[in-house]
Design a protein around this motif. Structure first.
Motif, short mmCIF file in Angstrom:
data_model
loop_
_atom_site.label_atom_id
_atom_site.label_comp_id
_atom_site.label_asym_id
_atom_site.label_seq_id
_atom_site.Cartn_x
_atom_site.Cartn_y
_atom_site.Cartn_z
N LEU A 1 0.81 -1.22 0.00
CA LEU A 1 0.00 0.00 0.00
C LEU A 1 0.85 1.27 0.00
N ALA A 2 2.16 1.08 -0.11
CA ALA A 2 3.05 2.22 -0.30
C ALA A 2 3.26 2.49 -1.79
N LYS A 3 2.52 1.78 -2.64
CA LYS A 3 2.64 1.94 -4.09
C LYS A 3 1.44 2.73 -4.61
N GLU A 4 1.72 3.85 -5.22
CA GLU A 4 0.66 4.79 -5.62
C GLU A 4 -0.28 4.20 -6.64
N HIS A 5 0.24 3.35 -7.56
CA HIS A 5 -0.62 2.85 -8.64
C HIS A 5 -1.76 1.97 -8.13
N ILE A 6 -1.60 1.39 -6.93
CA ILE A 6 -2.68 0.59 -6.34
C ILE A 6 -3.91 1.46 -6.11
N TYR A 7 -3.69 2.68 -5.64
CA TYR A 7 -4.80 3.58 -5.31
C TYR A 7 -5.46 4.18 -6.55
N GLU A 8 -4.77 4.10 -7.67
CA GLU A 8 -5.37 4.58 -8.91
C GLU A 8 -6.45 3.63 -9.42
N LYS A 9 -6.40 2.37 -8.94
CA LYS A 9 -7.30 1.33 -9.45
C LYS A 9 -8.32 0.84 -8.44
N CYS A 10 -8.07 1.04 -7.14
CA CYS A 10 -8.98 0.48 -6.15
C CYS A 10 -8.89 1.25 -4.83
N ILE A 11 -9.79 0.89 -3.92
CA ILE A 11 -9.74 1.37 -2.54
C ILE A 11 -9.34 0.17 -1.69
N PRO A 12 -8.07 0.08 -1.25
CA PRO A 12 -7.63 -1.07 -0.47
C PRO A 12 -7.86 -0.87 1.03
N VAL A 13 -8.33 -1.93 1.69
CA VAL A 13 -8.55 -1.88 3.13
C VAL A 13 -7.92 -3.13 3.76
N ILE A 14 -7.02 -2.95 4.70
CA ILE A 14 -6.41 -4.08 5.39
C ILE A 14 -7.34 -4.54 6.51
N ILE A 15 -7.52 -5.85 6.62
CA ILE A 15 -8.31 -6.45 7.69
C ILE A 15 -7.33 -7.16 8.62
N GLY A 16 -7.16 -6.63 9.83
CA GLY A 16 -6.15 -7.20 10.70
C GLY A 16 -6.17 -6.61 12.09
N ASP A 17 -4.98 -6.33 12.61
CA ASP A 17 -4.83 -5.75 13.94
C ASP A 17 -3.91 -4.55 13.89
N ALA A 18 -4.21 -3.56 14.73
CA ALA A 18 -3.48 -2.30 14.70
C ALA A 18 -2.00 -2.47 15.05
#
Length: 344
Positions: A24-41
């Motif tokens: 999620l440190a890669k900008e091109h991921i956000y150009e194509k989708c809304i990513p949400v991590i499911i996990g623990d803080a």
């Protein structure tokens, strides 16, 4: 409309949190989708620290709160781990319980149509079994929790796609599981998967089980009793299936572009060629310079893609894990969701 992709964090004692943050440190991921991590803080914050990425962390209580902005990591915090409660590189029931519940939450969100796809980080089979969840892997978890009877594992690198008739069983049992009905179902799953990826008329190679596809019965009869009849049935339905193709040449032909996907009969028959094309090891540094490729479960009512590697306990918590496979898995999920949900 962008697809919403749920990314399960994987086993917190492994490299899952690290590769999730790095992906999620890669900008091109956000150009194509809304990513949400499911996990623990706590593991996510720790990974953000030791990778020195220093991304903004945005804890959300619902998917609709995700910002989907590059530089900010949106995550659902299941609050299963407290600071210092888990240890990197260690198998434990606590980590197994957490990893299983991240997956369970992802499945629930997908079934509720709150996310378009689930992308899974690596889990440790021993840990989830210690936690009381008796599954041999992600594929079986997804099948059980979605009530899916007919499913198959697909592996894909940039140059090769393979779907398996059998996977995590002994070789002796695999031979018993290779039936006409099972091979026929997997050919259909392969055909549907390629169409979801935008291939209009998929060219499917079906591998033989025995050396030289049994040489007309000289080395076995599975080709004659199970594989060839399944291919004939598929052809009668209009599916472009070919075989049984001898296992020692089928992947050469697929890599050359003769086929779009190969139906493999057992785990290593399919896994070895995919990993040869996607994984690269530098002996001088003893590091993988490439960890490309994804795992996808076919036949589910939801989209599920995954990394094609394990938890890599040996390098967990050190900041040197390769996120390439997770990035590939996210991109495949985006591609499949676009077709399934008719997203623009």
């Amino acid at each position: 409309m962008k697809s919403i992709i749920g990314i399960t964090m994987g086993d917190p004692a492994g490299i899952g949190p690290e590769i999730a943050i790095k992906a999620l440190a890669k900008e091109h991921i956000y150009e194509k989708c809304i990513p949400v991590i499911i996990g623990d803080a706590e593991p996510l914050k720790d990974a953000n620290r030791f990778t020195s990425l220093n991304l903004k962390m945005n804890e959300i209580s619902g998917i609709n709160q995700a910002k989907g902005e590059f530089g900010t990591v949106d995550y659902l915090n299941l609050n299963l781990l407290s600071p210092g409660s888990w240890e990197y590189k260690k198998v434990s029931a606590l980590a197994g319980k957490a990893a299983f519940n991240y997956v369970k939450k992802g499945i629930e969100l997908a079934l509720e149509n709150k996310i378009h796809a689930v992308v899974t980080g690596p889990i440790n089979k021993e840990s989830i079994n210690l936690a009381g969840y008796h599954y041999s892997g992600h594929t079986e978890i997804f099948a059980d929790l979605t009530g899916t009877k007919d499913y198959a594992m697909m592996l894909a690198s940039s140059s090769l796609k393979v779907v398996h008739v059998t996977t995590h069983v002994s070789m002796r049992k695999a031979c018993d599981l290779i039936t006409e009905e099972r091979v026929f179902k997997v050919i259909n799953l392969a055909n549907d998967a390629m169409k979801m990826m935008g291939v209009e008329n998929p060219r499917i190679a079906v591998a033989g089980l025995n050396a030289h596809s049994s040489e007309n019965g000289l080395f076995g009869n599975e080709e004659a009793t199970a594989i060839k009849p399944a291919i004939d049935r598929a052809r009668q339905q209009g599916i472009n299936a070919d075989g049984p193709v001898p296992p020692d040449t089928v992947f050469v032909k697929a890599l050359a572009g003769q086929y779009d996907i190969v139906v493999a009969m057992y785990h290593d028959q399919g896994h070895i060629p995919v990993k040869l094309t996607g994984f690269k090891l530098d002996l001088a540094t003893k590091k993988y310079t490439s960890v490309s490729g994804i795992n996808c479960t076919l036949g589910l009512p939801i989209i599920r893609t995954s990394v094609d590697h394990g938890t890599a306990f040996g390098k967990a918590g050190e900041g040197r894990a390769n996120e390439e496979s997770l990035v590939d898995a996210i991109e495949m999920a985006i591609r499949m969701a676009k077709v399934k949900f008719d997203l623009k």
